[in-house]
Enzyme design. Structure first.
Site, short mmCIF file in Angstrom:
data_model
loop_
_atom_site.label_atom_id
_atom_site.label_comp_id
_atom_site.label_asym_id
_atom_site.label_seq_id
_atom_site.Cartn_x
_atom_site.Cartn_y
_atom_site.Cartn_z
CD GLN A 279 -2.23 1.36 2.85
OE1 GLN A 279 -1.42 1.40 3.77
NE2 GLN A 279 -3.52 1.46 3.05
N GLY A 280 0.66 2.13 -0.96
CA GLY A 280 1.43 3.37 -1.02
C GLY A 280 0.58 4.59 -0.75
CD GLU B 232 -4.35 1.17 7.22
OE1 GLU B 232 -4.77 2.04 6.42
OE2 GLU B 232 -3.17 1.10 7.58
#
Lengths: 371, 382
Positions: free
Chosen positions: B132-133, B250
């Site tokens: 994940q960026g 998340e």
């Protein structure tokens, strides 16, 4: 176990209770009783009986609604939101649960009296400033076929309004629970002027005569009857405290939106926003513990001790924070008697002590979790 | 309904009995036993490989995803049964990944049919590993201020910039990144959610060492990286919607299973009869709060089934992570000087203690969570 979310029936029960209480017993009702020097409203209690609330834990064959502990918690929670003053927990929860542990005609008749709203019970366990039933010292000395009870009890909630009292006393090596009328010779009651304006008494027993018929359950074995009753009461009280916290919190959030200082609503200030948000988190986490205690008492009562103490411990911490933040965030108005927040703070403090404080219940959790 | 579920349970039990290798029934859930998959994945054992292949063939690495995209097509109730039957035999999870937890849900919600068909099955089979960026050196809590650019050039973008806190970037095959595609638009309206092959020319990574020691975190650099324009998920410049949706996921992950909040070391065992009243009081309060939090996670899971929990999930993230930090402090206190040594008498406790400090920073800081709650749950004015 059933989900901790409210069922449809439970949501309906909560809604109808809210509707009734907003009309019949808002906070101004408690204020009115206090200003009139009263601690009990028989008309309100009669209405609760009519709606089946006094019989919430009474079996149907004894005239009750038998809705269970989760339902009793929902009612107690709604009462807490507006600080409803009634002997609900002592009578409809604690005494009803104690009487249900005993299968005889006398207990059935007593349960019927509770369901019909005719009998108010109080629980006389505490002898000192801290709840500790196992350490009760008051003695019931064997006398012929019966007993003579002498000593004193304190913090007997609903003690002045009560028709009957459940009394814990030491008999020989064990403890015995007696079910006595409050007008028995040798019983003297004096009112405590509690900070929350609710009913409580000191009761002295001067060689009060009791027979085997007055014993609830077995001699020297009070806890078989009393333990479930205490746990039911603790769970319902935790639920009431959850309601007290919710009521205080709702008032506080409204105030943060309305009150203006420095030209803006004070709820715009992050210092207050974060405290309010933290408090909301605490109320959410506590709500789970309260719901769980009710479910556990309904579905696995023999193993409910941990759930109940968890709920009472959490509720005690949360309601304490809620009323403290409530007064602080209201500022000066929160300190005035004319404003309702003080009533919440006072009830929270009394409820925190009744049936065991945070430390008492934390120690039970620690023991059961081997800490 | 119940009968059908009972039949399903029997079927699951038989299948697991026949197909779960003995070595995969050790309840091993530690970091060293996780199967992350990916093109460069080295299986720990033949059993780990077989277990993944068999579960993937059933679609049970992602039980609730649609069958068309490599999932098992199970209902939530069926999934619960599968999970409980796996727990019963202490079966390891066959595969874990950011593709399963994060990209999958985003694609299922925002992706085109072609994107789902192309990207989801390899995730389900453990063939492609994703990272994940999101964060950048100048975009932490203020994530929407990301500056890494994806400039449109005909049918592709040219990507330049830097990401930070990219977990496992050095091991991942692909990255999903938030990139600025319109620098003139308001900051929330000029971001796109872009999928990039990590083997593209111009992508490089560098690991980050934390106060707790080595970590999966990396810095990721993009230097004139060419990316086809069809690799945008959702509409161009509407990537913030996808990001917000995923951040909720998340949060739930960090506060729930992912954080290991209720598992792991017991405070009781650490105390070992210590009679320091201050220590005992801290441990008791921690235990009480952890038990209540565990019940709250259950309650919120049930709530999620009937509707969306939405912004209230910020509570799970805030409370769960703060609690975990407190718990680690109590355990360090209980361990005394024995707990001060790396890999000493208490194993990874010192590293876990230090690592727990990041819990209330990553995935949105505690302060950001409180702001979300105050504005969106309590309705306090912004």
């Amino acid at each position: 176990m059933t989900s901790l979310l409210k069922t449809e029936d439970e949501t309906m029960l909560a809604d109808s209770a809210r509707g009734f209480l907003d009309d019949a017993a808002p906070v101004s009702h408690l204020r009115g009783l206090r200003d009139a020097g009263k601690v009990h409203d028989p008309a309100l209690w009669a209405q609760m009986a009519e709606m089946g609330w006094t019989g919430v834990l009474v079996p149907e064959e004894a005239g009750g609604a038998d809705m269970g502990h989760a339902a009793a918690g929902i009612l107690a929670g709604e009462m807490g939101k507006t600080l409803v003053c009634s002997p609900f927990i002592g009578t409809a929860v604690i005494a009803a649960t104690a009487l249900r542990q005993v299968a005889n005609d006398r207990a059935s008749a007593a349960l019927r009296g509770i369901a019909e709203g005719k009998t108010i019970y109080a629980l006389a366990v505490d002898e000192g400033p801290k709840h500790d039933p196992d350490a009760a010292q008051m003695e019931a000395v064997a006398d012929g076929n019966g007993f003579r009870i002498s000593g004193a009890k304190t913090f007997v909630c609903d003690g002045m309004s009560a028709d009957r009292v459940l009394v814990l006393a030491r008999t020989g090596e064990g403890l015995t629970l007696f079910d006595l009328p409050t007008d028995r010779d040798g019983i003297t009651r004096s009112a405590m002027s509690l900070v929350d304006s609710r009913d409580a008494a000191r009761i002295t027993f001067d060689a009060v005569a009791a027979t085997g018929d007055d014993v609830l359950g077995q001699v020297d074995d009070a806890m078989t009857v009393l333990r479930p009753a205490l746990e039911a009461g603790q769970a319902a009280l935790a639920a009431e405290m959850g309601g007290v916290a919710a009521g205080a919190f709702a008032m506080t959030v409204e105030y943060l939106k309305e009150r203006k200082q420095f030209g803006v609503p004070i709820g715009m200030f992050q210092a207050l926003q974060h405290r309010a948000a933290h408090l909301w988190c605490e109320t959410e986490v506590t709500a789970s513990a309260i719901a769980h205690a009710g479910r556990k008492l309904d579905e696995d009562p023999a193993q409910a001790t941990l759930a109940v103490s968890l709920a009472k411990a959490r509720a005690t911490q949360t309601v304490t924070l809620a009323v403290q933040e409530g007064v602080q965030m209201h500022g000066g108005i929160g300190m005035t008697d004319a404003f309702d927040m003080g009533f919440y703070m006072k009830r929270a403090r009394v409820a925190a002590e009744w049936l065991g404080d945070y430390g008492y219940h934390a120690a039970i959790v620690a023991r059961l979790r081997e800490i | 309904m119940t009968e059908a579920l009972d039949a399903f349970r029997a079927e699951v039990r038989d299948w697991l009995e026949a197909n779960c290798p003995e070595e995969m029934r050790d309840g091993g859930s530690g970091e060293e036993n996780i199967c992350w998959g990916g093109k460069r994945w080295q299986f720990q054992s033949e059993a780990q490989k077989v277990w993944l292949e068999r579960m993937a063939a059933k679609g049970w690495t992602v039980p609730t995803w649609p069958k068309d995209y490599g999932g098992g097509g199970l209902s939530r109730d069926e999934d619960k049964i599968l999970q409980s039957e796996m727990r019963r035999i202490k079966a390891r999870s066959p595969l874990q990944s950011f593709g399963i937890w994060m990209l999958g849900p985003a694609l299922l919600h925002f992706g085109t049919h072609e994107q789902k068909a192309h990207y989801l099955p390899p995730i389900a089979r453990g063939e492609v590993r994703w990272c994940q960026g999101y964060s950048e050196p100048g975009a932490g809590s203020d994530l929407a201020s990301v500056q890494s650019r994806a400039e449109p050039r005909g049918d592709h973008f040219v990507v330049n910039g830097q990401k930070v806190w990219t977990s496992y970037a050095d091991k991942a095959d692909w990255i999903f990144a938030l990139l600025r595609t319109d620098k003139d638009a308001p900051k929330h309206k000029g971001i796109s959610f872009v999928l990039i092959d990590m083997s593209s020319e111009g992508v490089s990574t560098r690991p980050i060492r934390l106060i707790s020691g080595s970590s999966p975190f990396c810095e990721t650099f993009f230097d004139d990286v060419k990316v086809p324009r069809e690799q945008v998920v959702g509409e161009e410049n509407r990537g913030w919607d996808v990001a917000k949706y995923l951040l909720t996921h998340e949060r739930e992950m960090i506060s729930g299973g992912g954080g290991g909040l209720l598992g792991g070391r017991g405070v009781g065992a650490m105390l070992d009869g210590a009679d320091d009243p201050v220590l005992r009081a801290g441990a008791m309060t921690c235990e009480i709060d952890a038990l209540a939090m565990g019940l709250t996670l259950e309650r919120y899971k049930d709530m999620a089934k009937t509707g969306s929990v939405g912004d209230a999930s910020a509570m799970l993230k805030y409370y769960g992570t703060e609690l975990n930090k407190r718990r680690n402090e109590v355990m360090m206190l209980a361990g005394g000087s024995d707990a001060l040594e790396w890999d000493g008498a208490h194993g990874s406790l010192p590293a876990d203690w230090l690592r727990s400090k990041a819990n209330s920073i990553e995935g949105g800081t505690s302060e950001v969570m409180l702001s979300i709650i105050s504005r969106r749950v309590l309705g306090l004015p912004a």
